[in-house]
Scaffold this motif. Structure first.
Motif, PDB file in Angstrom:
ATOM      1  N   ILE A 146      27.965  36.125  34.060  1.00 18.35           N
ATOM      2  CA  ILE A 146      27.434  34.839  33.589  1.00 18.35           C
ATOM      3  C   ILE A 146      27.005  34.914  32.125  1.00 18.35           C
ATOM      4  O   ILE A 146      27.115  33.942  31.377  1.00 18.35           O
ATOM      5  CB  ILE A 146      26.239  34.398  34.466  1.00 18.35           C
ATOM      6  N   TYR A 147      26.538  36.085  31.683  1.00 13.52           N
ATOM      7  CA  TYR A 147      26.033  36.184  30.304  1.00 13.52           C
ATOM      8  C   TYR A 147      27.131  35.942  29.274  1.00 13.52           C
ATOM      9  O   TYR A 147      26.849  35.636  28.124  1.00 13.52           O
ATOM     10  CB  TYR A 147      25.381  37.548  30.076  1.00 13.52           C
ATOM     11  N   MET A 148      28.398  36.088  29.671  1.00 15.72           N
ATOM     12  CA  MET A 148      29.496  35.884  28.734  1.00 15.72           C
ATOM     13  C   MET A 148      29.863  34.410  28.547  1.00 15.72           C
ATOM     14  O   MET A 148      30.679  34.082  27.688  1.00 15.72           O
ATOM     15  CB  MET A 148      30.746  36.621  29.226  1.00 15.72           C
ATOM     16  N   SER A 156      23.765  25.772  36.538  1.00 18.04           N
ATOM     17  CA  SER A 156      22.906  26.260  37.619  1.00 18.04           C
ATOM     18  C   SER A 156      22.861  27.786  37.649  1.00 18.04           C
ATOM     19  O   SER A 156      21.781  28.386  37.670  1.00 18.04           O
ATOM     20  CB  SER A 156      23.402  25.727  38.966  1.00 18.04           C
ATOM     21  N   ASN A 157      24.035  28.438  37.622  1.00 18.74           N
ATOM     22  CA  ASN A 157      24.074  29.897  37.655  1.00 18.74           C
ATOM     23  C   ASN A 157      23.547  30.511  36.361  1.00 18.74           C
ATOM     24  O   ASN A 157      22.964  31.595  36.376  1.00 18.74           O
ATOM     25  CB  ASN A 157      25.502  30.381  37.910  1.00 18.74           C
ATOM     26  N   SER A 158      23.745  29.812  35.247  1.00 16.82           N
ATOM     27  CA  SER A 158      23.219  30.304  33.975  1.00 16.82           C
ATOM     28  C   SER A 158      21.699  30.360  34.006  1.00 16.82           C
ATOM     29  O   SER A 158      21.087  31.345  33.577  1.00 16.82           O
ATOM     30  CB  SER A 158      23.698  29.412  32.831  1.00 16.82           C
ATOM     31  N   GLN A 159      21.072  29.295  34.532  1.00 17.09           N
ATOM     32  CA  GLN A 159      19.616  29.276  34.621  1.00 17.09           C
ATOM     33  C   GLN A 159      19.117  30.311  35.623  1.00 17.09           C
ATOM     34  O   GLN A 159      18.102  30.970  35.404  1.00 17.09           O
ATOM     35  CB  GLN A 159      19.123  27.885  35.019  1.00 17.09           C
ATOM     36  N   HIS A 160      19.848  30.455  36.732  1.00 17.36           N
ATOM     37  CA  HIS A 160      19.472  31.465  37.732  1.00 17.36           C
ATOM     38  C   HIS A 160      19.531  32.862  37.125  1.00 17.36           C
ATOM     39  O   HIS A 160      18.660  33.702  37.386  1.00 17.36           O
ATOM     40  CB  HIS A 160      20.400  31.371  38.942  1.00 17.36           C
ATOM     41  N   SER A 189      19.856  33.632  23.732  1.00 22.01           N
ATOM     42  CA  SER A 189      20.035  32.531  24.665  1.00 22.01           C
ATOM     43  C   SER A 189      18.763  31.698  24.703  1.00 22.01           C
ATOM     44  O   SER A 189      17.686  32.191  25.021  1.00 22.01           O
ATOM     45  CB  SER A 189      20.318  33.081  26.067  1.00 22.01           C
ATOM     46  N   GLN A 190      18.879  30.437  24.360  1.00 24.80           N
ATOM     47  CA  GLN A 190      17.708  29.567  24.358  1.00 24.80           C
ATOM     48  C   GLN A 190      17.121  29.433  25.759  1.00 24.80           C
ATOM     49  O   GLN A 190      15.903  29.319  25.931  1.00 24.80           O
ATOM     50  CB  GLN A 190      18.094  28.185  23.798  1.00 24.80           C
ATOM     51  N   ASN A 191      18.002  29.439  26.784  1.00 23.71           N
ATOM     52  CA  ASN A 191      17.511  29.376  28.165  1.00 23.71           C
ATOM     53  C   ASN A 191      16.609  30.562  28.477  1.00 23.71           C
ATOM     54  O   ASN A 191      15.533  30.416  29.071  1.00 23.71           O
ATOM     55  CB  ASN A 191      18.690  29.375  29.155  1.00 23.71           C
ATOM     56  N   LEU A 192      17.053  31.752  28.081  1.00 20.48           N
ATOM     57  CA  LEU A 192      16.284  32.964  28.364  1.00 20.48           C
ATOM     58  C   LEU A 192      14.941  32.932  27.647  1.00 20.48           C
ATOM     59  O   LEU A 192      13.898  33.218  28.235  1.00 20.48           O
ATOM     60  CB  LEU A 192      17.088  34.194  27.935  1.00 20.48           C
ATOM     61  N   ILE A 193      14.960  32.595  26.370  1.00 20.35           N
ATOM     62  CA  ILE A 193      13.722  32.562  25.585  1.00 20.35           C
ATOM     63  C   ILE A 193      12.755  31.517  26.134  1.00 20.35           C
ATOM     64  O   ILE A 193      11.561  31.772  26.302  1.00 20.35           O
ATOM     65  CB  ILE A 193      14.047  32.279  24.102  1.00 20.35           C
ATOM     66  N   HIS A 194      13.268  30.314  26.430  1.00 19.54           N
ATOM     67  CA  HIS A 194      12.417  29.249  26.943  1.00 19.54           C
ATOM     68  C   HIS A 194      11.817  29.633  28.294  1.00 19.54           C
ATOM     69  O   HIS A 194      10.616  29.447  28.529  1.00 19.54           O
ATOM     70  CB  HIS A 194      13.223  27.958  27.073  1.00 19.54           C
ATOM     71  N   THR A 195      12.642  30.175  29.186  1.00 15.32           N
ATOM     72  CA  THR A 195      12.164  30.561  30.521  1.00 15.32           C
ATOM     73  C   THR A 195      11.104  31.646  30.421  1.00 15.32           C
ATOM     74  O   THR A 195      10.083  31.620  31.114  1.00 15.32           O
ATOM     75  CB  THR A 195      13.337  31.057  31.378  1.00 15.32           C
TER      76      THR A 195
END
Length: 538
Positions: A146-148, A156-160, A189-195
């Motif tokens: 998914i990280y690629m 959904s899987n990206s956020q998971h 990844s903005q998702n990772l940082i935000h989470t």
């Protein structure tokens, strides 16, 4: 203090199986199979009077006379299964232990389901990862590809994926009892940082440990910064076993290599349980053969001495030593089997020849000679499909800009020689990882240079942007490195050697999975398949 792979399970069992409190506990229910398996063998659990280890998804038979210990990740799925069991309890008592932070709403949901009041305790025990070696842990994430992919391809899987990474990082800092106050991130990844920031804000009280003069550093790295390390053949013991046979949770499955006794079909490779492996896990393959010969010679001497049992006293001494004798016999057989099998693979796949060309591609210049060497190996009938693919990938990562015409010739040659070749896979890794330039001197992974930069205070925020709440000057004493996309045993070795150098900094390596070339290529193939089926631009 380094991680010990057994320490977390040891403390759980110490809490649970104190005879004066839990004298009749007979069953441990778990979802965290990997953590339990790395921490304890089945025989060791039996010695602790844990007679059954089961999964919450398989267990059905009522056993109301027993007390049960549940060790779970606090996921929505696990909470839902647990609620169903509490509504119609299988056991007389439930002792619930969760590997990470439990939300208040989850506690309320469990309380609502516990109508018969069978739950005796709920505790958080931070071990939401698998400790493989003292300075190396993994999250064993199944959907590692998914990280690629951009988040828009599979939101959904990206956020998971991001949630799981954040949970794992939080768990390690909680287990270390360290305050997490700032980090650098090459995986932007903005998702990772935000989470991560959201979780830390919501649970800030849990991280309120004693302040250190300089806070620990969290460094989040993208595997795509160094795609070469997981593509190279390995020649040190632990890394080589994983590359050629495979290691999963410190266990090696040998069922497919021939007729072996039942007790040798799956063997454990753990630095905590095997003194020979601990002493040799980072040694080169050539040295391992000589060291195993010495181990065999030592065992033969002990065997001869045990044959001279003539008196009752001799027999009593042998019986006292028998468990250690059996253990040594098992160790000798295990390592001889592993080295014999790897030697056979090396010969069959001509890996000495393949690896020589890999080293030239990774470390030295000379595009013309490299092209000729790779072409010759593609034509060699003894070279396997996976080795041909890795060679072309390594050539492409090194010489894409210098020799596009020759690279296209290698693409065509690879497609004609390898029936399993996936069209466009080499081009896909180039899009993902770009061209590699002068970072693989003497086969050192990029991580080695990163650790040196940290030790010397040379880490550039251009390469690793600071994303924390506040910046602190000063060299950290502890650094947790998380590689999104997976670690390798070669990088684990680099961390162990760096820690042994007494630089004043302790490094801990972590990642989403532990890679070998087969797993890295599998992740590439899966990401490519999804990217092709998506309208998103990769």
């Amino acid at each position: 203090m380094p991680f010990k792979p057994t320490i977390f399970l040891y403390h759980i069992l110490k809490i649970l199986i104190r005879r004066h409190r839990y004298k009749r506990i007979k069953i441990l229910i778990r979802k965290l199979v990997s953590i339990v398996n790395v921490g304890y063998s089945q025989s060791e659990l039996l010695q602790k009077e844990v007679f059954l280890v089961d999964s919450i998804y398989k267990s059905k038979e009522p056993m109301s006379h027993l007390k049960a210990v549940y060790f779970l990740r606090p996921t929505s799925e696990n909470i839902q299964h647990l609620r169903q069991q509490l509504a119609s309890p299988r056991f007389g008592e439930y002792h619930l232990f969760f590997s990470n932070i439990l939300k208040d709403t989850q506690i309320h949901n469990l309380a609502d389901a516990d109508g018969q009041e069978v739950v005796q305790q709920i505790q958080e025990f931070y071990a939401d990862f698998v400790a493989i070696d003292p300075y190396h842990f993994t999250l064993n994430m199944p959907s590692n590809h998914i990280y690629m992919l951009p988040a828009v391809v599979d939101p959904s899987n990206s956020q998971h994926f991001c949630d799981r990474v954040v949970d794992g990082i939080a768990s390690i800092f909680l287990a270390l009892k360290r305050r997490l106050s700032y980090e650098f991130c090459a995986f932007c990844s903005q998702n990772l940082i935000h989470t991560h920031k959201l979780m830390y804000q919501q649970e800030s009280g849990l991280f309120d440990f004693r302040r250190m003069e300089v806070s620990p550093l969290l460094l989040v790295i993208d595997r795509r910064d160094d795609p070469v390390t997981p593509l190279l053949n390995q020649w040190t013991y632990q890394a080589m076993v994983h590359e050629l046979i495979g290691i999963q949770d410190n266990k090696v499955d040998l069922r497919n290599i021939g007729k072996l006794p039942k007790d040798q079909q799956e063997v454990v490779l753990s630095s905590e349980q095997d003194a020979f492996f601990k002493a040799n896990m980072y040694e080169n393959f050539g040295d391992i053969g000589m060291n195993i010969k010495r181990l065999v010679d030592e065992f033969q001497q002990i065997s001869k001495s045990n044959q001279s049992i003539q008196t009752i006293e001799d027999m009593a001494k042998f019986v006292d030593k028998y468990p250690e004798y059996r253990k040594m016999h098992g160790n000798v057989s295990k390592h001889v089997t592993l080295v014999t099998e790897m030697s056979k693979i090396v010969e069959e796949r001509k890996l000495m020849l393949v690896s020589e060309t890999e080293q030239e591609l990774a470390c030295n210049g000379g595009q013309v000679a490299a092209f000729e060497a790779v072409t010759n190996l593609l034509n060699n009938e003894s070279v396997s499909d996976i080795d041909r693919l890795r060679l072309v990938m390594l050539y492409a990562l090194r010489y894409e800009k210098e020799s596009p015409v020759q690279l296209m010739q290698l693409f065509n040659k690879l497609a004609s020689r390898s029936a399993k070749y996936k069209p466009g896979l080499v081009q896909f890794v180039l899009k993902q990882a770009g061209v590699v330039e002068n970072v693989y001197t003497q086969h050192q992974p990029l991580l080695f240079q990163t650790m040196e930069s940290i030790s010397k205070g040379w880490l550039r925020d251009v390469d690793y942007p600071y994303v924390g709440n506040h910046f602190q000057q000063g060299r950290p004493q502890e650094v947790v490195i998380f590689i999104v996309g997976g670690t390798t045993y070669e990088e684990s070795r680099s961390v162990a050697l760096q820690n042994a150098s007494n630089s004043g900094i302790r490094f801990i390596l972590s990642g989403s999975v532990v890679l070998n070339s087969k797993r890295f290529l599998k992740d590439l193939e899966e990401a490519q398949r999804i990217a092709r089926s998506s309208t998103a631009v990769i």
